[in-house]
Structure formats: structure tokens, C-alpha cells
Design a protein around this motif. Structure first.
Motif, PDB file in Angstrom:
ATOM      1  N   ASP A 154       3.027  22.204  -0.427  1.00 45.45           N
ATOM      2  CA  ASP A 154       3.003  23.497  -1.110  1.00 45.45           C
ATOM      3  C   ASP A 154       2.106  24.492  -0.387  1.00 45.45           C
ATOM      4  O   ASP A 154       2.398  25.682  -0.332  1.00 45.45           O
ATOM      5  CB  ASP A 154       2.519  23.352  -2.554  1.00 45.45           C
ATOM      6  N   ALA A 155       1.008  24.000   0.183  1.00 43.56           N
ATOM      7  CA  ALA A 155       0.036  24.864   0.852  1.00 43.56           C
ATOM      8  C   ALA A 155       0.389  25.120   2.317  1.00 43.56           C
ATOM      9  O   ALA A 155      -0.395  25.699   3.048  1.00 43.56           O
ATOM     10  CB  ALA A 155      -1.355  24.236   0.755  1.00 43.56           C
ATOM     11  N   GLY A 156       1.562  24.675   2.754  1.00 43.98           N
ATOM     12  CA  GLY A 156       1.959  24.813   4.152  1.00 43.98           C
ATOM     13  C   GLY A 156       1.694  23.532   4.906  1.00 43.98           C
ATOM     14  O   GLY A 156       0.863  22.713   4.513  1.00 43.98           O
ATOM     15  N   GLY A 157       2.423  23.324   5.963  1.00 43.38           N
ATOM     16  CA  GLY A 157       2.301  22.100   6.732  1.00 43.38           C
ATOM     17  C   GLY A 157       3.287  21.053   6.254  1.00 43.38           C
ATOM     18  O   GLY A 157       4.308  21.372   5.631  1.00 43.38           O
TER      19      GLY A 157
ATOM     20  N   VAL B  30       0.831  -1.203   0.000  1.00 45.09           N
ATOM     21  CA  VAL B  30       0.000   0.000   0.000  1.00 45.09           C
ATOM     22  C   VAL B  30       0.862   1.248   0.000  1.00 45.09           C
ATOM     23  O   VAL B  30       1.978   1.263   0.519  1.00 45.09           O
ATOM     24  CB  VAL B  30      -0.969   0.043   1.203  1.00 45.09           C
ATOM     25  N   LEU B  31       0.309   2.290  -0.604  1.00 46.18           N
ATOM     26  CA  LEU B  31       0.881   3.628  -0.569  1.00 46.18           C
ATOM     27  C   LEU B  31       0.092   4.408   0.471  1.00 46.18           C
ATOM     28  O   LEU B  31      -1.147   4.399   0.451  1.00 46.18           O
ATOM     29  CB  LEU B  31       0.747   4.297  -1.939  1.00 46.18           C
ATOM     30  N   VAL B  32       0.794   5.051   1.388  1.00 46.48           N
ATOM     31  CA  VAL B  32       0.146   5.787   2.474  1.00 46.48           C
ATOM     32  C   VAL B  32       0.553   7.254   2.379  1.00 46.48           C
ATOM     33  O   VAL B  32       1.746   7.563   2.297  1.00 46.48           O
ATOM     34  CB  VAL B  32       0.565   5.222   3.850  1.00 46.48           C
ATOM     35  N   HIS B  33      -0.433   8.141   2.396  1.00 46.44           N
ATOM     36  CA  HIS B  33      -0.168   9.576   2.356  1.00 46.44           C
ATOM     37  C   HIS B  33      -0.773  10.206   3.612  1.00 46.44           C
ATOM     38  O   HIS B  33      -1.991  10.208   3.789  1.00 46.44           O
ATOM     39  CB  HIS B  33      -0.785  10.197   1.097  1.00 46.44           C
ATOM     40  N   ASN B  34       0.100  10.697   4.486  1.00 47.46           N
ATOM     41  CA  ASN B  34      -0.316  11.415   5.693  1.00 47.46           C
ATOM     42  C   ASN B  34       0.009  12.888   5.472  1.00 47.46           C
ATOM     43  O   ASN B  34       1.090  13.210   4.978  1.00 47.46           O
ATOM     44  CB  ASN B  34       0.459  10.928   6.923  1.00 47.46           C
ATOM     45  N   GLN B  35      -0.920  13.766   5.877  1.00 44.13           N
ATOM     46  CA  GLN B  35      -0.639  15.187   5.719  1.00 44.13           C
ATOM     47  C   GLN B  35      -1.437  16.019   6.704  1.00 44.13           C
ATOM     48  O   GLN B  35      -2.496  15.603   7.171  1.00 44.13           O
ATOM     49  CB  GLN B  35      -0.925  15.645   4.301  1.00 44.13           C
ATOM     50  N   SER B  36      -0.885  17.197   6.987  1.00 44.23           N
ATOM     51  CA  SER B  36      -1.569  18.147   7.855  1.00 44.23           C
ATOM     52  C   SER B  36      -0.999  19.541   7.621  1.00 44.23           C
ATOM     53  O   SER B  36       0.223  19.713   7.544  1.00 44.23           O
ATOM     54  CB  SER B  36      -1.387  17.786   9.324  1.00 44.23           C
TER      55      SER B  36
END
Length: 96
Positions: free
Chosen positions: A44-47, A3-9
């Protein structure tokens, strides 16, 4: 199935990511069971965002629930969004 996992905040910073990473994988030569690849980068949007490849979603969830969430909570980190998808293809070139 890998699996590919994308975590972001938008609320995570490089410093918070590094502090969490140091707690959850203190020995870079001994990664958690099932981890194939890990990448951390600013958004790009910060975080901050993290993209991983895991041998299975179960392996990822065990590490997330048993290690990452407790460490992040201890550091006072805000929650992050997670998307998990089955990996269709990958290419990891051999080192020269």
C-alpha cells in the motif's frame, strides 16, 4: 516447523520482482524444496512484498542465500527486509 516469511521493500517494483522470480523459479512446476506457498503483491505504501510459507526456516534460508540473493544482486536489486515467524495455523482448501 513451518514458517511464514514476509519480505518487503519500498524500493522493489513489480518488474524487478518478476525478473527475480523468473530467474529463481524458471519452471513453475518445479518449485524449490520446502516451499509450500508463494504470494507476491504491491505494498500500500509503495514497493513490493512477498509472503511465503516454507516447511522450515532452514529450507527458506538455503533458498534465499543460495538462489535469491545471488540473482537479486546480479539484477542490481536493492536489499529487502525479511521477517520469519513460526506458522501457527493454515488452511489450504482443496481445489473443486
Amino acid at each position: 516447523m513451518a514458517v511464514l516469511v514476509h519480505n518487503q521493500s519500498a524500493d522493489w517494483t513489480r518488474e524487478l520482482y518478476e525478473a527475480t522470480f523468473d530467474r529463481v523459479i524458471p519452471d513453475r512446476t518445479n518449485p524449490p524444496a520446502g516451499l509450500i506457498a508463494h504470494f507476491g503483491a504491491p505494498r500500500d505504501a509503495g514497493g513490493w512484498q512477498v509472503i511465503d510459507v516454507w516447511e522450515s526456516e532452514d529450507a527458506f534460508r538455503r533458498f534465499l542465500d543460495g538462489t535469491v540473493v545471488p540473482a537479486a544482486t546480479e539484477l542490481g536489486a536493492p536489499p529487502f527486509d525479511t521477517v520469519v515467524v513460526e506458522l501457527h495455523n493454515s488452511l489450504i482448501p482443496a481445489a473443486p
